[in-house]
Scaffold this active site. Structure first.
Site, mmCIF file in Angstrom:
data_model
loop_
_atom_site.group_PDB
_atom_site.id
_atom_site.type_symbol
_atom_site.label_atom_id
_atom_site.label_comp_id
_atom_site.label_asym_id
_atom_site.label_seq_id
_atom_site.Cartn_x
_atom_site.Cartn_y
_atom_site.Cartn_z
ATOM 1 N N CYS A 139 24.569 -31.929 -2.432
ATOM 2 C CA CYS A 139 24.933 -33.109 -3.223
ATOM 3 C C CYS A 139 23.748 -33.751 -3.926
ATOM 4 O O CYS A 139 23.920 -34.489 -4.897
ATOM 5 C CB CYS A 139 25.628 -34.137 -2.329
ATOM 6 S SG CYS A 139 27.260 -33.633 -1.760
ATOM 7 N N ALA A 140 22.540 -33.496 -3.461
ATOM 8 C CA ALA A 140 21.346 -34.059 -4.100
ATOM 9 C C ALA A 140 20.862 -33.219 -5.273
ATOM 10 O O ALA A 140 19.954 -33.629 -6.003
ATOM 11 C CB ALA A 140 20.212 -34.199 -3.081
#
Length: 356
Positions: A139-140
């Protein structure tokens, strides 16, 4: 200061409402959980209305092997990434041949040659383009890819970078995985792609609009020790099995304020002086934890909630969907904003942006 010239997004054609997802989840998980009705409340409280997937709903009913899923990933990720990239280049009125560096971010499939090499051919990029595939950032990844794109153009101010982030989270679904993490993933994750064009200071903009551009001030990556089991994948025979800890909102409440304030301090600013918040909507509880930790209002996360509502969590490109919406708003010259995302490691990526 490098500038973000354009952002474009794309989603696959199969749209699924959250109500239909809950019905399917009941069918999948009811034998494993006698309290299935209580667990399905996560769908009602998710603040998600719909999501998009590259495969129709009936595809998820059967057990699938990783090889089949990965073949579908290569096919559909290439197509969706191409759609987002061409839209981004069109927004900026830039030819593909003028791109100097391609950064490709993804964590939901594996390909060698990496998908960026396929996109060189598909998009008509130059043969001598610099390629930087980034995998495993979860997700980063969208935020980290944007940081690397901006740092590249700061080092090479005459260059253009095209960042492409694509995730097909639906293809990672394991039908036979009866864990609560998989149930939550069934509620939360969707498919999507985003592309961002970043240009160095010495590149003459092809756009004539007088509106201010978002400029990159700086970035910080933080990886907290002892948190490897918070988020990620476990590679199993049927595919990538989700690791998803319920401790994520707690970590945000405990650690994010100090992390953000220490990042902003050298730039002579603080949270209360920021006017824009571009936060990865990992879920409704994640956004609430951001509000509590940073002391910001519900309205400050409105754009993140809109993306969550309409697309769910698409992993790495999701924060770039929020960035696209933010760039459609009126940024006054001198206003600053924080872009933030969390991912495996457990880590955070922070970027400070300024309108100029």
């Amino acid at each position: 200061m490098p500038r973000i010239e354009a952002v474009a997004t794309a989603v696959p054609p199969h749209q699924v409402t959250q109500e239909d997802s809950a019905v399917l989840a009941r069918h999948f998980f009811q034998e494993a959980f006698p309290d299935i009705d209580r667990l399905l409340h996560v769908f009602a409280h998710s603040k998600i209305k719909k999501r998009h997937f590259c495969m129709p709903m009936d595809w998820f009913s059967d057990n699938r092997l990783f090889a089949e899923k990965n073949q579908l990933y290569v096919e559909h990720a290439e197509a969706l990434a191409t759609q987002a990239a061409l839209s981004c280049l069109d927004k900026a009125s830039v030819f593909a041949s003028s791109i100097d560096c391609l950064i490709f971010v993804s964590s939901t499939g594996i390909a060698t040659p990496s998908l960026d090499s396929r996109l060189v051919n598909r998009l008509g990029l130059r043969a001598d383009i610099t390629r930087l595939p980034l995998w495993g950032l979860g997700c980063a990844g969208g935020a980290m890819g944007l940081s690397r794109a901006c740092e590249y153009t700061r080092a090479y101010p005459q260059k253009r970078v095209l960042l492409i982030s694509v995730e097909l989270c639906g293809l990672t679904f394991i039908r036979q995985d009866m864990s609560k993490s998989n149930l939550v993933a069934t509620c939360l994750f969707g498919d999507g792609a985003a592309a961002v064009l970043v240009e160095g200071d010495e590149v003459r903009s092809s756009r004539s609009t007088p509106m201010p551009r978002l400029r990159f001030c700086g970035a910080r990556t933080t990886t907290w020790p002892g948190t490897l089991d918070v988020m990620g994948w476990e590679l199993t025979e049927p595919g990538l099995k989700v690791i998803f800890s319920r401790d994520i909102p707690t970590i945000i409440r405990q650690a994010m304020k100090d992390n953000v304030e220490s990042f902003l301090s050298p730039y002579d600013t603080s949270v209360d002086r920021l006017r824009h918040f571009i936060l990865h909507p990992g879920g409704a509880k994640v956004l609430t934890a951001y509000q509590q930790s940073l002391g910001i209002s519900v309205d400050a996360t409105r754009l993140s909630e809109e993306v969550l509502h309409n697309f769910g969590n698409m992993s790495s490109p999701t924060v770039l969907f929020v960035l696209e919406k933010s760039m459609e708003q009126a940024w006054e010259p001198g206003e600053r904003g924080l872009l933030a995302a969390l991912g495996p490691g457990f880590s955070s990526e922070l970027l400070l942006l300024e309108a100029r």
